[in-house]
Every structure is written in structure tokens, then in C-alpha cells.
Design a protein around this motif. Structure first.
Motif, PDB file in Angstrom:
ATOM      1  N   LYS A   1       0.871  -0.999   0.053  1.00  0.00           N
ATOM      2  CA  LYS A   1       0.074  -0.051  -0.090  1.00  0.00           C
ATOM      3  C   LYS A   1       0.780   1.241  -0.118  1.00  0.00           C
ATOM      4  CE  LYS A   1      -2.014   0.345   3.733  1.00  0.00           C
ATOM      5  NZ  LYS A   1      -2.929   0.322   4.927  1.00  0.00           N
ATOM      6  N   VAL A   2       1.825   1.390   0.894  1.00  0.00           N
ATOM      7  CA  VAL A   2       2.737   2.366   0.923  1.00  0.00           C
ATOM      8  C   VAL A   2       3.387   2.680  -0.355  1.00  0.00           C
ATOM      9  CG1 VAL A   2       4.848   3.499   2.105  1.00  0.00           C
ATOM     10  CG2 VAL A   2       3.142   2.144   3.234  1.00  0.00           C
ATOM     11  N   LEU A   3       4.044   1.386  -0.981  1.00  0.00           N
ATOM     12  CA  LEU A   3       4.722   1.455  -2.392  1.00  0.00           C
ATOM     13  C   LEU A   3       3.760   2.290  -3.302  1.00  0.00           C
ATOM     14  CD1 LEU A   3       6.493  -2.060  -2.159  1.00  0.00           C
ATOM     15  CD2 LEU A   3       7.565   0.294  -2.315  1.00  0.00           C
ATOM     16  N   LYS A   4       2.551   1.580  -3.391  1.00  0.00           N
ATOM     17  CA  LYS A   4       1.333   2.141  -4.341  1.00  0.00           C
ATOM     18  C   LYS A   4       1.528   3.390  -4.331  1.00  0.00           C
ATOM     19  CE  LYS A   4      -2.850   1.170  -6.405  1.00  0.00           C
ATOM     20  NZ  LYS A   4      -3.493   2.534  -6.277  1.00  0.00           N
ATOM     21  N   VAL A   5       1.180   4.171  -3.129  1.00  0.00           N
ATOM     22  CA  VAL A   5       0.818   5.655  -3.147  1.00  0.00           C
ATOM     23  C   VAL A   5       2.098   6.308  -3.270  1.00  0.00           C
ATOM     24  CG1 VAL A   5       0.433   7.519  -1.204  1.00  0.00           C
ATOM     25  CG2 VAL A   5      -0.973   5.214  -1.153  1.00  0.00           C
ATOM     26  N   ALA A   6       3.321   5.988  -2.969  1.00  0.00           N
ATOM     27  CA  ALA A   6       4.586   6.565  -3.079  1.00  0.00           C
ATOM     28  C   ALA A   6       4.800   6.557  -4.630  1.00  0.00           C
ATOM     29  CB  ALA A   6       5.715   5.882  -2.549  1.00  0.00           C
ATOM     30  N   LYS A   7       4.700   5.618  -5.327  1.00  0.00           N
ATOM     31  CA  LYS A   7       4.761   5.497  -6.599  1.00  0.00           C
ATOM     32  C   LYS A   7       3.940   6.512  -7.325  1.00  0.00           C
ATOM     33  CE  LYS A   7       5.083   2.600 -10.626  1.00  0.00           C
ATOM     34  NZ  LYS A   7       4.994   1.076 -11.020  1.00  0.00           N
ATOM     35  N   GLU A   8       2.615   6.691  -7.101  1.00  0.00           N
ATOM     36  CA  GLU A   8       1.619   7.264  -7.598  1.00  0.00           C
ATOM     37  C   GLU A   8       2.213   8.921  -7.461  1.00  0.00           C
ATOM     38  OE1 GLU A   8      -1.795   6.271  -5.889  1.00  0.00           O
ATOM     39  OE2 GLU A   8      -2.147   4.516  -7.123  1.00  0.00           O
ATOM     40  N   MET A   9       2.757   9.229  -6.486  1.00  0.00           N
ATOM     41  CA  MET A   9       3.229  10.622  -6.088  1.00  0.00           C
ATOM     42  C   MET A   9       4.725  10.958  -6.727  1.00  0.00           C
ATOM     43  SD  MET A   9       1.851  10.870  -2.002  1.00  0.00           S
ATOM     44  CE  MET A   9       2.217  12.568  -1.882  1.00  0.00           C
ATOM     45  N   GLY A  10       5.076  10.138  -7.360  1.00  0.00           N
ATOM     46  CA  GLY A  10       6.293  10.325  -8.293  1.00  0.00           C
ATOM     47  C   GLY A  10       7.718   9.955  -7.387  1.00  0.00           C
ATOM     48  N   TYR A  11       7.529   9.140  -6.199  1.00  0.00           N
ATOM     49  CA  TYR A  11       8.512   8.793  -5.475  1.00  0.00           C
ATOM     50  C   TYR A  11       9.070   7.379  -5.485  1.00  0.00           C
ATOM     51  CZ  TYR A  11       8.682  12.892  -2.122  1.00  0.00           C
ATOM     52  OH  TYR A  11       8.526  14.117  -1.706  1.00  0.00           O
ATOM     53  N   THR A  12      10.559   7.140  -5.247  1.00  0.00           N
ATOM     54  CA  THR A  12      10.923   6.096  -5.230  1.00  0.00           C
ATOM     55  C   THR A  12      11.523   5.704  -3.756  1.00  0.00           C
ATOM     56  OG1 THR A  12      11.840   6.137  -7.482  1.00  0.00           O
ATOM     57  CG2 THR A  12      13.075   4.578  -6.189  1.00  0.00           C
ATOM     58  N   LEU A  13      10.941   4.569  -3.248  1.00  0.00           N
ATOM     59  CA  LEU A  13      11.578   4.364  -2.069  1.00  0.00           C
ATOM     60  C   LEU A  13      12.878   3.610  -1.808  1.00  0.00           C
ATOM     61  CD1 LEU A  13       8.303   4.651  -1.364  1.00  0.00           C
ATOM     62  CD2 LEU A  13       8.815   2.794   0.185  1.00  0.00           C
ATOM     63  N   ILE A  14      13.583   4.394  -0.947  1.00  0.00           N
ATOM     64  CA  ILE A  14      15.135   3.963  -0.707  1.00  0.00           C
ATOM     65  C   ILE A  14      15.299   3.230   0.617  1.00  0.00           C
ATOM     66  CG2 ILE A  14      17.455   4.725  -0.825  1.00  0.00           C
ATOM     67  CD1 ILE A  14      16.070   4.873  -3.470  1.00  0.00           C
ATOM     68  N   GLN A  15      15.963   2.117   0.781  1.00  0.00           N
ATOM     69  CA  GLN A  15      15.993   1.428   2.006  1.00  0.00           C
ATOM     70  C   GLN A  15      17.766   1.444   2.047  1.00  0.00           C
ATOM     71  OE1 GLN A  15      13.230   1.794   3.664  1.00  0.00           O
ATOM     72  NE2 GLN A  15      13.291  -0.558   4.036  1.00  0.00           N
ATOM     73  N   TRP A  16      18.148   0.128   2.609  1.00  0.00           N
ATOM     74  CA  TRP A  16      19.702   0.190   2.646  1.00  0.00           C
ATOM     75  C   TRP A  16      20.203  -1.315   2.483  1.00  0.00           C
ATOM     76  CZ3 TRP A  16      16.144   1.915   6.123  1.00  0.00           C
ATOM     77  CH2 TRP A  16      15.928   0.916   7.352  1.00  0.00           C
TER      78      TRP A  16
END
Length: 250
Positions: A162-177
Motif C-alpha cells: 500500500k505504501v509503495l503504491k501511494v509513493a509511486k503514484e506521487m512520483g517517489y522511489t522508496l530507498i532502503q539500505w
């Protein structure tokens, strides 16, 4: 007679086509001609990135900041002295509370990214609240620093589909480590140094913090930077790292 002529002509064209395909295939095998899909500079990435697949000795040092004003200047002074550019994940409330420090990070040439708004896990929230949390931080960072963040590290590294979907729709890429210094535990300067230098590999993304609760990070940082240089690594921002290979989730 005309039918025979046409058949001979088609046979000749077929033989020429076969010869051409065979020649091109031979070039590919010999390495003289690369297939388009085999490009080593492809930057297609996973929706969440833990590291970058590359053979180049590149590493991204990343810093999360959510609290305080004592540690960030110490970290920034060291990075300026060593001429190292990093990626800073900033929380919305911190940026609003300490705009001068946030602007200094941008002015020093570091990459500005988002660490969300409240320092809470996003995965239990409904999509509209996740979007609100990301949006509030986005607007604060843009207003204060003049930079539009495209990368986000969610608070506590927490996420789900769910978080990934919202972030992607907002133009974001999630970065971990893929390298965790554990500096937030204040485990000892040598422990932080060892965890980073022992686990780093080409394309690594290293998790560090510049919040005041992390009192040993700035003490470990000079040795980490020196150690990486001795190993032949060049330190770059996450976005620059992504120009050298695809981001992968592992």
C-alpha cells in the motif's frame, strides 16, 4: 519460366537474409555488437531499492534526520572537509523547525530526500493518510530548501504494498539500505566503523543518522570515509549511484 524466375529470386533473397542474420549473430557472440537488451547501463529499478547492481566501486552514504541541531553541523563540517556528497532524508517537522540547517544541507551540494512527516510507521494507515504524511513533508522540504524530493525513506524503514503504491503514484522511489551502521543504538564508535567497512560492497547504500540521539556517528565518520577511500570506493549520492546500474530489492 516466370514462376521459376520468381522462385529463384526468392531463394536468393532468403539466402542473403540468412547470411545477414548469421553475420550479426556472430558479431554478438564475439562481443563486437551488443544486443539492445544487454545494455549494462540500464537503470530500470525495483519499486523499492536496497542497493544498486554495479561492479563499480561506488557507495552512497545516507543520513536520516528527524531531531536536533547539535549533530547535523558536525556531520556537515566533516563532509565538507572531505568533499563528500551524500543523500539526506529529512523529516517535514525538522525542516520547518530548523530551516537554516536544512538549507545548509542543500547549499553544501548534498541530495535532499524525504523522511516523511511524523516519525510513525506508514503501513497501518489508510492510503489517504499515507498520502497526507508524504505530502506534508514534500511541501515543507520544497518550501524551505527549494528542492523537490524524488526519493523517500519512510520512517523506521516501514512499508508495505500500500505504501509503495501511494509513493509511486506521487512520483517517489522508496530507498532502503543494504548496510546498517546501527549508529542509532550508539553501540560504540568502533562498532559503527566495523559494520560499515566490513559489509560495504559496490553499489551499497549505507544507513546513517544525523539526529542528536545518534551521538557517535560524527566520531565514526572520518574513519569510515578514510576506510572507504583506502578500499578504492568513491562516495556519491543515491541518484548518482542509480545512474550506474539498476536499483534492486535484496
Amino acid at each position: 519460366m516466370r514462376v521459376l524466375y520468381l522462385n529463384l529470386r526468392r531463394l536468393k533473397e532468403g539466402l542473403l537474409l540468412l547470411a545477414g542474420v548469421t553475420f550479426i549473430g556472430g558479431l554478438v557472440i564475439l562481443g563486437l555488437l551488443k544486443e539492445p537488451c544487454a545494455s549494462p547501463t540500464s537503470t530500470s529499478s525495483s519499486p523499492i531499492i536496497y542497493r544498486v547492481r554495479t561492479e563499480e566501486k561506488l557507495v552512497a552514504l545516507t543520513f536520516d534526520i528527524s531531531w536536533g541541531t547539535e549533530t547535523p553541523p558536525k556531520v556537515l563540517d566533516l563532509l565538507r572537509k572531505e568533499n563528500v556528497k551524500c543523500t539526506f532524508f529529512l523529516s517535514g517537522p525538522w525542516v520547518k523547525k530548523y530551516p537554516e540547517l536544512a538549507r545548509r544541507i542543500a547549499e553544501d551540494g548534498h541530495e535532499i530526500a524525504s523522511h516523511g512527516h511524523r516519525h510513525i510507521n506508514l503501513s497501518p494507515l489508510p492510503p489517504e493518510e499515507i498520502k497526507a504524511e508524504i505530502s506534508r513533508a514534500h511541501e515543507a522540504i520544497k518550501e524551505v530548501t527549494g528542492k523537490t524530493p524524488k526519493l523517500i525513506r519512510t520512517p523506521n524503514g516501514d512499508y508495505n504494498a500500500k505504501v509503495l503504491k501511494v509513493a509511486k503514484e506521487m512520483g517517489y522511489t522508496l530507498i532502503q539500505w543494504d548496510v546498517d551502521s546501527l549508529d542509532w543504538k550508539n553501540p560504540g564508535v568502533n562498532t559503527i566503523i566495523t559494520r560499515v567497512l566490513k559489509n560495504v560492497r559496490p553499489g551499497s547504500i549505507v544507513l546513517l543518522h544525523a539526529s542528536d540521539t545518534c551521538q557517535q556517528t560524527h566520531l565514526a565518520l572520518p574513519t569510515i570515509i578514510q576506510g572507504l577511500k583506502e578500499k578504492g570506493y568513491r562516495m556519491v549520492t543515491v541518484s548518482e549511484l542509480l545512474q550506474h546500474g539498476p536499483g534492486v530489492a535484496e
